[in-house]
Motif scaffolding. Sequence first.
Motif, mmCIF file in Angstrom:
data_model
loop_
_atom_site.group_PDB
_atom_site.id
_atom_site.type_symbol
_atom_site.label_atom_id
_atom_site.label_comp_id
_atom_site.label_asym_id
_atom_site.label_seq_id
_atom_site.Cartn_x
_atom_site.Cartn_y
_atom_site.Cartn_z
ATOM 1 N N ASP A 158 7.837 -2.672 -2.634
ATOM 2 C CA ASP A 158 7.878 -4.136 -2.567
ATOM 3 C C ASP A 158 8.692 -4.527 -1.342
ATOM 4 O OD1 ASP A 158 8.368 -6.862 -2.846
ATOM 5 O OD2 ASP A 158 8.658 -6.749 -5.019
ATOM 6 N N HIS A 159 8.022 -5.046 -0.328
ATOM 7 C CA HIS A 159 8.694 -5.409 0.928
ATOM 8 C C HIS A 159 9.454 -6.725 0.813
ATOM 9 C CE1 HIS A 159 9.439 -5.125 5.196
ATOM 10 N NE2 HIS A 159 8.946 -6.339 5.396
ATOM 11 N N THR B 30 -3.401 -2.739 1.638
ATOM 12 C CA THR B 30 -2.250 -3.562 1.282
ATOM 13 C C THR B 30 -2.703 -5.004 1.403
ATOM 14 O OG1 THR B 30 -0.607 -1.953 2.013
ATOM 15 C CG2 THR B 30 0.072 -4.266 1.977
ATOM 16 N N TRP C 99 3.335 -10.650 9.005
ATOM 17 C CA TRP C 99 2.282 -10.714 7.987
ATOM 18 C C TRP C 99 1.627 -12.097 7.961
ATOM 19 C CZ3 TRP C 99 0.208 -6.946 5.148
ATOM 20 C CH2 TRP C 99 -0.607 -7.304 4.065
ATOM 21 N N ALA D 168 3.368 -5.127 -2.786
ATOM 22 C CA ALA D 168 2.796 -3.797 -3.042
ATOM 23 C C ALA D 168 2.264 -3.220 -1.735
ATOM 24 C CB ALA D 168 1.696 -3.869 -4.092
ATOM 25 N N VAL D 169 3.182 -2.938 -0.825
ATOM 26 C CA VAL D 169 2.813 -2.324 0.455
ATOM 27 C C VAL D 169 2.520 -0.860 0.188
ATOM 28 C CG1 VAL D 169 3.656 -1.690 2.751
ATOM 29 C CG2 VAL D 169 4.234 -3.928 1.775
ATOM 30 N N ARG D 170 1.400 -0.378 0.744
ATOM 31 C CA ARG D 170 1.013 1.012 0.531
ATOM 32 C C ARG D 170 0.836 1.693 1.882
ATOM 33 N NH1 ARG D 170 -2.529 1.804 -4.674
ATOM 34 N NH2 ARG D 170 -0.936 3.347 -5.007
ATOM 35 N N LEU E 229 4.556 -5.867 9.145
ATOM 36 C CA LEU E 229 4.985 -6.516 7.904
ATOM 37 C C LEU E 229 5.774 -7.793 8.184
ATOM 38 C CD1 LEU E 229 5.927 -3.286 5.929
ATOM 39 C CD2 LEU E 229 4.009 -4.846 5.447
ATOM 40 N N ASP F 182 -0.764 -7.530 -0.345
ATOM 41 C CA ASP F 182 0.359 -8.337 -0.805
ATOM 42 C C ASP F 182 1.641 -7.594 -0.424
ATOM 43 O OD1 ASP F 182 2.424 -9.448 -2.465
ATOM 44 O OD2 ASP F 182 0.894 -10.157 -3.860
ATOM 45 N N THR G 2 4.313 3.457 -2.101
ATOM 46 C CA THR G 2 4.146 2.052 -2.440
ATOM 47 C C THR G 2 5.516 1.435 -2.662
ATOM 48 O OG1 THR G 2 2.060 2.575 -3.545
ATOM 49 C CG2 THR G 2 3.042 0.441 -4.043
#
Length: 155
Positions: A130-131, A112, A89, A117-119, A86, A114, A128
């Motif tokens: 938000d990073h 994933t 990215w 919305a990391v899953r 991440l 975006d 899920t």
Amino acid sequence: MNTFQFFNNGFGRHVTPQTNQPHADAWQALSMNHEIINKDGDLSKSRLTGWAIVRPDGATAVAALTAKEIQTGDTRTRFEAFADELEQWDGSPRIFLSFSKAPVPIANLFITADLRAVRICAADGVETFDHTKPAEGEVGMFQRNIEKLKGAKDA
């Protein structure tokens, strides 16, 4: 390209024959026993444990799979691997997989695309988060541990 095709391109096709039925091929790759090189260098068959990250150009996994096309034998924890991925990215999609002996159901397989919305896909469900924002309130195990690692690097 759908999620199953993405998964099979980066991971599934390297561990099981493909039948042009992407959902069935993904299920097979996630639920079968795989050849693993154990600590003694011998081959054994086992379900997937640990973690894997599937990218458009391939995959990395902690398990010492015999599939030459998958980068294997990574020694990081799943939290360290996911946090590193991440932080580096590049905007291209990923599938983050956390394995236990139980297979990851294909219903829990998500891309994933975006950082908002990391899953993280696992046998017992999907987490899920938000990073791009600090965690607030109750957070899941993956978000909490990834954020701890991120904080340790920032300190």
